[in-house]
Design an enzyme around this catalytic site. Structure first.
Site, PDB file in Angstrom:
ATOM      1  N   GLU A 290     -25.223 -20.442   1.428  1.00  0.00           N
ATOM      2  CA  GLU A 290     -26.137 -21.634   1.627  1.00  0.00           C
ATOM      3  C   GLU A 290     -25.867 -22.586   0.551  1.00  0.00           C
ATOM      4  OE1 GLU A 290     -28.084 -22.478   4.111  1.00  0.00           O
ATOM      5  OE2 GLU A 290     -27.296 -20.572   5.225  1.00  0.00           O
TER       6      GLU A 290
ATOM      7  N   TYR B 264     -35.533 -25.700   1.553  1.00  0.00           N
ATOM      8  CA  TYR B 264     -34.692 -25.391   2.564  1.00  0.00           C
ATOM      9  C   TYR B 264     -33.842 -24.006   2.121  1.00  0.00           C
ATOM     10  CZ  TYR B 264     -30.014 -24.871   4.710  1.00  0.00           C
ATOM     11  OH  TYR B 264     -29.169 -24.350   5.445  1.00  0.00           O
TER      12      TYR B 264
ATOM     13  N   ASP C  64     -32.418 -28.043   7.542  1.00  0.00           N
ATOM     14  CA  ASP C  64     -31.454 -28.910   6.619  1.00  0.00           C
ATOM     15  C   ASP C  64     -31.123 -29.874   7.811  1.00  0.00           C
ATOM     16  OD1 ASP C  64     -29.961 -27.953   9.035  1.00  0.00           O
ATOM     17  OD2 ASP C  64     -28.356 -27.279   7.950  1.00  0.00           O
TER      18      ASP C  64
END
Ligand code: SF4
Length: 321
Positions: free
Chosen positions: A34, A117, A135
């Site tokens: 991520e 996020y 996102d």
């Protein structure tokens, strides 16, 4: 389950991308992927991710690594603060949480480089928690599906988009739901020319019904990006080259670079002049050189500014002691 999530998950079961961090819900792998995926395309990330997991297979190994090795493994991905934050947070996780990424959302949020996020992504994908995330891809999809007219990058727009992401989240399947939206945004609901005819959500997409999908999301008008002119000098001595280490804080912290200086706007009117190069470099770095030949111009765009670097070969007169 809502119509949206049923259609989306059916599509995902057939079309999901095979990615090295999927189907192995190791929280550390999800975390690394991520962070790498922020501002970077999946195809670019895959080789970096695989190399990283070989070099630093666990959080404890990463915590023990020295910073230069961490930065070397990141070299070429850009936005180096991401690597520094991963390293810094790994040390905290090794010390405070025995090397296991915490499941508690507040503990996760307290780690450097992990925002709202990333918390949602890790919690849903690695821990199977019913957490939404948002996102750029998801922001675009929800703006289009619900024809959101607020600025998507304003606090009011963010609030609406987070609510839509949460309201449509299917209980017990948040990980798949979030990843399906990411895949849809990367392969079908593209920023330009979305492939609506291939989209599993075409029947329920408000923007598509009105023909305004390319006009969503609505973003705040952008400020003009500043454009700077820098000079960089290449000074060689036998098989050595003069490099300067950047300060420990700020852009590209601690990285090595050719000595360089920013030219004042007035100084570049009518072209970059030799006198200005020597003067600016001395004023900003205390390095004194004699300019020889021009080697070329390198243009580079950062997030908030653009720069043209005029590169010259020079002879060294003096460097600060
Ligand atoms: S129909 Fe088109 S605009 Fe709407 S979500 Fe699908 S790809 Fe995006």
């Amino acid at each position: 389950m809502s119509r949206l999530s049923t259609r989306l998950l059916n599509w995902y079961n057939k079309h999901k991308r095979i990615l090295p961090w999927r189907d192995h819900p190791d929280p550390y792998a999800v975390w690394v992927s991520e962070i790498m995926l922020q501002q970077t395309r999946v195809e670019t990330v895959i080789p970096y991710f695989e190399k990283w997991m070989k070099l630093f297979p666990t959080i404890k190994k990463l915590a023990k690594a020295n910073e230069q090795d961490v930065l070397n493994a990141w070299e070429g991905l850009g936005y180096y603060s991401r690597a520094r934050n991963l390293h810094k947070s790994a040390k905290v996780v090794a010390e405070k949480f025995n090397g296991e990424l915490p499941r508690n959302l507040d503990d996760l949020k307290s780690l450097a480089g992990i925002g709202k996020y990333t918390v949602g992504a890790i919690a849903s994908m690695a821990f199977g928690m019913d957490e939404a995330t948002l996102d750029g891809n998801l922001r675009r999809i929800f703006s289009r599906l619900f024809d959101v007219k607020e600025f998507a990058d304003s606090p009011a727009g963010e609030k609406i988009l987070w609510s839509l992401a949460r309201e449509n989240l299917p209980k017990g399947k948040a990980g798949d739901y979030n990843q399906a939206l990411m895949d849809l945004g990367s392969t079908i609901c593209l920023p330009k020319n979305p492939k609506c005819l291939l989209c599993p959500l075409i029947q329920i997409c408000e923007a598509r019904k009105k023909g305004v999908q390319e006009l969503r999301p609505i973003l705040k008008p952008k400020k003009k990006t500043p454009q700077y002119i820098d000079v960089a000098v290449v000074v060689l001595r036998r098989d050595e080259v003069l490099l300067n280490q950047r300060p420990a804080d700020g852009l590209l912290a601690n990285m090595w670079e050719f000595p360089n200086a920013r030219l004042a706007e007035a100084a570049v009117l009518g072209g970059v002049k030799s006198k200005e190069i020597v003067k600016s470099l001395k004023a900003q770095t205390k390095i004194q050189v004699k300019q020889k030949e021009a080697l070329g111009i390198v243009n580079h765009a950062y997030t908030h500014f653009k720069v043209s670097v005029h590169v010259y070969q020079c002879d060294l007169i003096s460097i600060p002691k």
